[in-house]
Design a protein around this motif. Structure first.
Motif, PDB file in Angstrom:
ATOM      1  N   HIS A 161      29.438  29.575  51.289  1.00  0.00           N
ATOM      2  CA  HIS A 161      29.614  28.793  50.756  1.00  0.00           C
ATOM      3  C   HIS A 161      30.833  29.534  49.627  1.00  0.00           C
ATOM      4  O   HIS A 161      31.435  29.758  50.468  1.00  0.00           O
ATOM      5  CB  HIS A 161      29.188  29.373  49.122  1.00  0.00           C
ATOM      6  N   LEU A 162      31.648  27.908  49.745  1.00  0.00           N
ATOM      7  CA  LEU A 162      33.022  27.913  48.920  1.00  0.00           C
ATOM      8  C   LEU A 162      32.630  27.881  46.947  1.00  0.00           C
ATOM      9  O   LEU A 162      31.699  27.052  46.776  1.00  0.00           O
ATOM     10  CB  LEU A 162      33.725  27.023  49.545  1.00  0.00           C
ATOM     11  N   LEU A 163      33.141  29.075  46.493  1.00  0.00           N
ATOM     12  CA  LEU A 163      32.859  28.843  45.566  1.00  0.00           C
ATOM     13  C   LEU A 163      33.996  29.216  44.577  1.00  0.00           C
ATOM     14  O   LEU A 163      35.394  30.132  44.977  1.00  0.00           O
ATOM     15  CB  LEU A 163      31.768  29.509  45.035  1.00  0.00           C
ATOM     16  N   VAL A 164      34.065  29.408  42.690  1.00  0.00           N
ATOM     17  CA  VAL A 164      35.432  29.092  42.137  1.00  0.00           C
ATOM     18  C   VAL A 164      35.488  29.945  41.680  1.00  0.00           C
ATOM     19  O   VAL A 164      34.221  30.685  40.783  1.00  0.00           O
ATOM     20  CB  VAL A 164      35.484  27.671  41.648  1.00  0.00           C
ATOM     21  N   ASP A 165      36.603  31.169  41.092  1.00  0.00           N
ATOM     22  CA  ASP A 165      36.802  32.511  40.381  1.00  0.00           C
ATOM     23  C   ASP A 165      37.667  32.288  39.449  1.00  0.00           C
ATOM     24  O   ASP A 165      38.203  31.347  39.634  1.00  0.00           O
ATOM     25  CB  ASP A 165      36.479  33.605  41.430  1.00  0.00           C
ATOM     26  N   ASP A 166      37.454  32.809  38.162  1.00  0.00           N
ATOM     27  CA  ASP A 166      39.247  32.102  37.135  1.00  0.00           C
ATOM     28  C   ASP A 166      39.611  33.520  37.804  1.00  0.00           C
ATOM     29  O   ASP A 166      39.518  34.287  38.980  1.00  0.00           O
ATOM     30  CB  ASP A 166      38.332  33.857  36.464  1.00  0.00           C
ATOM     31  N   ALA A 167      41.170  33.219  37.510  1.00  0.00           N
ATOM     32  CA  ALA A 167      42.469  33.789  38.890  1.00  0.00           C
ATOM     33  C   ALA A 167      42.115  35.247  38.691  1.00  0.00           C
ATOM     34  O   ALA A 167      42.993  36.107  39.633  1.00  0.00           O
ATOM     35  CB  ALA A 167      43.335  33.613  37.085  1.00  0.00           C
ATOM     36  N   GLU A 168      41.145  35.692  37.416  1.00  0.00           N
ATOM     37  CA  GLU A 168      41.805  37.681  37.895  1.00  0.00           C
ATOM     38  C   GLU A 168      40.162  38.253  38.673  1.00  0.00           C
ATOM     39  O   GLU A 168      40.682  39.372  39.061  1.00  0.00           O
ATOM     40  CB  GLU A 168      41.263  38.229  36.695  1.00  0.00           C
ATOM     41  N   THR A 169      39.868  36.886  39.280  1.00  0.00           N
ATOM     42  CA  THR A 169      38.862  37.695  40.373  1.00  0.00           C
ATOM     43  C   THR A 169      39.610  37.491  41.737  1.00  0.00           C
ATOM     44  O   THR A 169      39.344  35.958  42.793  1.00  0.00           O
ATOM     45  CB  THR A 169      37.820  36.614  39.676  1.00  0.00           C
ATOM     46  N   ILE A 170      39.837  38.338  42.769  1.00  0.00           N
ATOM     47  CA  ILE A 170      39.970  38.585  43.507  1.00  0.00           C
ATOM     48  C   ILE A 170      39.713  39.795  44.391  1.00  0.00           C
ATOM     49  O   ILE A 170      39.480  41.078  43.975  1.00  0.00           O
ATOM     50  CB  ILE A 170      41.845  38.680  43.752  1.00  0.00           C
ATOM     51  N   VAL A 171      38.740  38.488  44.957  1.00  0.00           N
ATOM     52  CA  VAL A 171      38.233  39.737  46.134  1.00  0.00           C
ATOM     53  C   VAL A 171      38.468  40.301  47.198  1.00  0.00           C
ATOM     54  O   VAL A 171      38.118  39.048  48.400  1.00  0.00           O
ATOM     55  CB  VAL A 171      36.630  38.941  46.541  1.00  0.00           C
ATOM     56  N   PRO A 172      39.666  41.341  47.794  1.00  0.00           N
ATOM     57  CA  PRO A 172      39.025  41.371  48.822  1.00  0.00           C
ATOM     58  C   PRO A 172      38.988  40.682  50.779  1.00  0.00           C
ATOM     59  O   PRO A 172      37.612  41.155  50.619  1.00  0.00           O
ATOM     60  CB  PRO A 172      39.636  43.114  48.812  1.00  0.00           C
ATOM     61  N   HIS A 173      39.517  40.134  51.601  1.00  0.00           N
ATOM     62  CA  HIS A 173      39.200  39.634  52.279  1.00  0.00           C
ATOM     63  C   HIS A 173      37.870  38.211  52.102  1.00  0.00           C
ATOM     64  O   HIS A 173      37.938  37.365  53.221  1.00  0.00           O
ATOM     65  CB  HIS A 173      38.886  40.445  53.622  1.00  0.00           C
ATOM     66  N   ARG A 174      37.708  37.926  50.152  1.00  0.00           N
ATOM     67  CA  ARG A 174      37.175  36.903  50.771  1.00  0.00           C
ATOM     68  C   ARG A 174      38.206  36.016  49.871  1.00  0.00           C
ATOM     69  O   ARG A 174      37.881  34.851  50.525  1.00  0.00           O
ATOM     70  CB  ARG A 174      35.741  37.363  49.735  1.00  0.00           C
ATOM     71  N   THR A 175      39.141  36.060  48.744  1.00  0.00           N
ATOM     72  CA  THR A 175      39.813  35.476  48.258  1.00  0.00           C
ATOM     73  C   THR A 175      40.318  34.413  49.026  1.00  0.00           C
ATOM     74  O   THR A 175      41.238  35.167  49.639  1.00  0.00           O
ATOM     75  CB  THR A 175      40.419  35.873  47.501  1.00  0.00           C
ATOM     76  N   ILE A 176      40.150  33.065  49.445  1.00  0.00           N
ATOM     77  CA  ILE A 176      41.295  32.534  49.891  1.00  0.00           C
ATOM     78  C   ILE A 176      42.819  32.027  49.596  1.00  0.00           C
ATOM     79  O   ILE A 176      43.306  31.531  49.863  1.00  0.00           O
ATOM     80  CB  ILE A 176      40.226  31.796  51.034  1.00  0.00           C
ATOM     81  N   TYR A 177      42.404  31.568  48.278  1.00  0.00           N
ATOM     82  CA  TYR A 177      43.770  30.723  46.775  1.00  0.00           C
ATOM     83  C   TYR A 177      43.487  31.569  45.826  1.00  0.00           C
ATOM     84  O   TYR A 177      42.241  31.703  45.627  1.00  0.00           O
ATOM     85  CB  TYR A 177      43.652  29.768  47.276  1.00  0.00           C
ATOM     86  N   ALA A 178      44.859  31.699  45.328  1.00  0.00           N
ATOM     87  CA  ALA A 178      44.168  32.232  43.895  1.00  0.00           C
ATOM     88  C   ALA A 178      45.777  31.448  43.260  1.00  0.00           C
ATOM     89  O   ALA A 178      46.896  31.948  43.909  1.00  0.00           O
ATOM     90  CB  ALA A 178      44.431  33.067  43.580  1.00  0.00           C
ATOM     91  N   GLU A 181      45.415  29.945  37.357  1.00  0.00           N
ATOM     92  CA  GLU A 181      44.424  28.885  36.720  1.00  0.00           C
ATOM     93  C   GLU A 181      43.295  29.728  37.073  1.00  0.00           C
ATOM     94  O   GLU A 181      42.751  28.907  36.380  1.00  0.00           O
ATOM     95  CB  GLU A 181      44.666  27.705  36.726  1.00  0.00           C
ATOM     96  N   PHE A 182      42.710  29.840  39.309  1.00  0.00           N
ATOM     97  CA  PHE A 182      41.837  29.475  39.567  1.00  0.00           C
ATOM     98  C   PHE A 182      42.026  30.621  40.687  1.00  0.00           C
ATOM     99  O   PHE A 182      43.050  30.707  41.301  1.00  0.00           O
ATOM    100  CB  PHE A 182      40.848  28.377  39.115  1.00  0.00           C
ATOM    101  N   ALA A 183      40.727  31.402  41.601  1.00  0.00           N
ATOM    102  CA  ALA A 183      40.562  31.696  42.653  1.00  0.00           C
ATOM    103  C   ALA A 183      39.279  30.676  43.763  1.00  0.00           C
ATOM    104  O   ALA A 183      38.175  30.694  42.972  1.00  0.00           O
ATOM    105  CB  ALA A 183      40.989  33.064  42.256  1.00  0.00           C
ATOM    106  N   LEU A 184      39.481  30.984  44.513  1.00  0.00           N
ATOM    107  CA  LEU A 184      38.731  29.933  45.926  1.00  0.00           C
ATOM    108  C   LEU A 184      38.365  31.176  46.731  1.00  0.00           C
ATOM    109  O   LEU A 184      39.130  31.826  47.374  1.00  0.00           O
ATOM    110  CB  LEU A 184      39.223  28.865  46.337  1.00  0.00           C
TER     111      LEU A 184
END
Length: 255
Positions: A161-178, A181-184
């Motif tokens: 699944h693709l989901l939207v996180d807040d800008a502070e939520t960076i998950v190693p090897h899972r976050t593909i954009y940041a 304002e937001f992260a994916l």
């Protein structure tokens, strides 16, 4: 994520490093056939396990023999969807480019490598395939890494699944954009928050996935720039192209 033994965790970190270094040859304008085995004393251009590279490529470009899509463009430098210009002309000293490329390839901690690629403007200058110059090597590499991490943890592609996180939520090897304002993030089926499935198999499906998100990070009700960005994202099928377009658009019009 599933629990891992120390040996499995060590193997996972090593494979993650391979993912971030697997297309080093594209940074230097070399083919797979002529790719160097090492750079600055580290192994590069190795095959990524679990078909993660193949699947990530399918998210951004068609299968089969590549066909040139832009006349007279045979450069490894990406073309921008914003203005059509080659990123070869972006202002950056050769020393800074060399230093940035060195950092993208020689860092040994996989989490630091993820962060380096996620925040790199130099990696964004290159396309993932010369025949498809609007694609982005930066986001292709991040897609390879997230698919590999998900596959290693027991997920199949049709779980993702693709989901939207807040800008502070960076998950190693899972976050593909940041950005500010937001992260994916791409992750397995048990996400616990609104998300959109990627589909049954890897293919150029960005627009349909983005459209299916139940909660969007863009203020399309009140902000004209966000409305234009969202409208264009609903037309782009290539994943690496779309992610790069978000970055370029945000830098050009909203910062």
């Amino acid at each position: 994520m599933s629990d891992q033994s120390p040996n499995a965790a060590c193997s996972g970190r090593a494979e993650a490093v391979v993912a971030y270094r697997h297309d080093a040859h594209k940074l230097f304008g070399r083919s797979h056939a002529n790719a160097a085995e090492t750079f600055a004393g580290v192994r590069v251009n190795q095959r990524v396990p679990h078909s993660a590279d193949r699947d990530a490529a399918a998210l951004s470009r068609p299968s089969g023999e590549p066909t040139q899509t832009v006349d007279n463009h045979t450069s490894r430098y990406r073309l921008s969807l914003i203005d059509g210009d080659s990123q070869h002309h972006q202002q950056a000293s050769q020393d800074r480019v060399k230093s940035a490329v060195h950092d993208l390839l020689t860092e040994t901690d996989s989490k630091d490598l993820h962060q380096a690629w996620l925040t790199s403007d130099v990696a964004a200058r290159f396309n993932e395939a010369v025949s498809y110059p609007y694609t982005s090597l930066k986001y292709h590499t991040l897609l390879v890494a997230t698919l590999l991490d998900n596959y290693r943890n027991g997920h199949q592609f049709n779980d993702l699944h693709l989901l939207v996180d807040d800008a502070e939520t960076i998950v190693p090897h899972r976050t593909i954009y940041a950005d500010d304002e937001f992260a994916l993030r791409i992750t397995g089926a048990d996400v616990g928050q609104p998300s959109a499935r990627l589909g049954r198999q890897p293919q150029r499906s960005w627009a349909s996935t983005w459209t299916q998100l139940p909660a969007h990070p863009l203020d399309t009700d009140h902000d004209n720039y966000s409305m234009v960005l969202d409208a264009n994202l609903r037309r782009i099928q290539s994943w690496s192209t779309a992610l790069q377009y978000i970055e370029d658009y945000t830098e050009a019009f909203q910062r």
